[in-house]
Design an enzyme around this catalytic site. Sequence first.
Site: not given
Ligand code: PGA
Length: 253
Positions: A9, A11, A97, A169, A215
């Site tokens: 992802n 973003k 999300h 998540e 994470s």
């Molecule tokens: P992250 O994000 O791996 O940076 O914690 C995960 C997500 O938001 O899908």
Amino acid sequence: MRKQIAAANWKMNLTYQEAENLLESIIKQAGNLSDNREAVFAVPAPYFDMAEDKIANKAHMYVASQNVYSKTSGAYTGEISVGMLQSMGVDHAIVGHSERREYFHESNQLLADKVKTCLDNNITPIFCCGEALEVREANTQNDFVGTQLEESLYTLSAEEVQKVVIAYEPIWAIGTGKTASSDQAQEMHAFIRSQISAKFGAEVANNISILYGGSVKAANAKEIFGKPDVDGGLVGGSSLIADEFVAIIKALK
Ligand code: PGA
């Protein structure tokens, strides 16, 4: 056997050139994926074409949208429809999300409509759920996630729900560097699967891929993905670094 999936992802990050370089480098290093493994790239919408081009000859690799709208067309400025995705060969979409829920006020009801619209149009929804820190601290995460599943997925048929990918998540673990322990992830994944089983039957529940997000990085992926009910990950920060994401793909069961 259910699919093991590493989903990136990205973003709202990367220029076109950076995105192209990153994807090229991941694809080159990842090699060929075995039959039960998938890599999904949720790239920014302006890069769909580029990403589709790059994965064109790669088996088990897919491009995803980070969002999609519940209506199929009309006066919804700025939104992305399932038809637009289909016409560009994009066959997955992240739905709900936690950032969309928080900053764009997406409700469980709206997400139910988005999931249904995806399924009606052959787009695989990656449906996100997960609790905030205060919910976890009050130890009410099962109720909270249970309600998210109920309000967004339970009007589907068993046949439909089987096509959904679920991503658990915990919000407190997203972008914080603080992962859920592999035991915490397993516990919630087993709970989600048991809920799906109670509503739609054990066979359906066994076929659904449930990804962990929050994470995930090269250093913890193997342990988290090693848990029996964890079928891969939805990865933010570490998906922006080629070596990290390639190691995460390789950590899939
Ligand atoms: P992250 O994000 O791996 O940076 O914690 C995960 C997500 O938001 O899908």
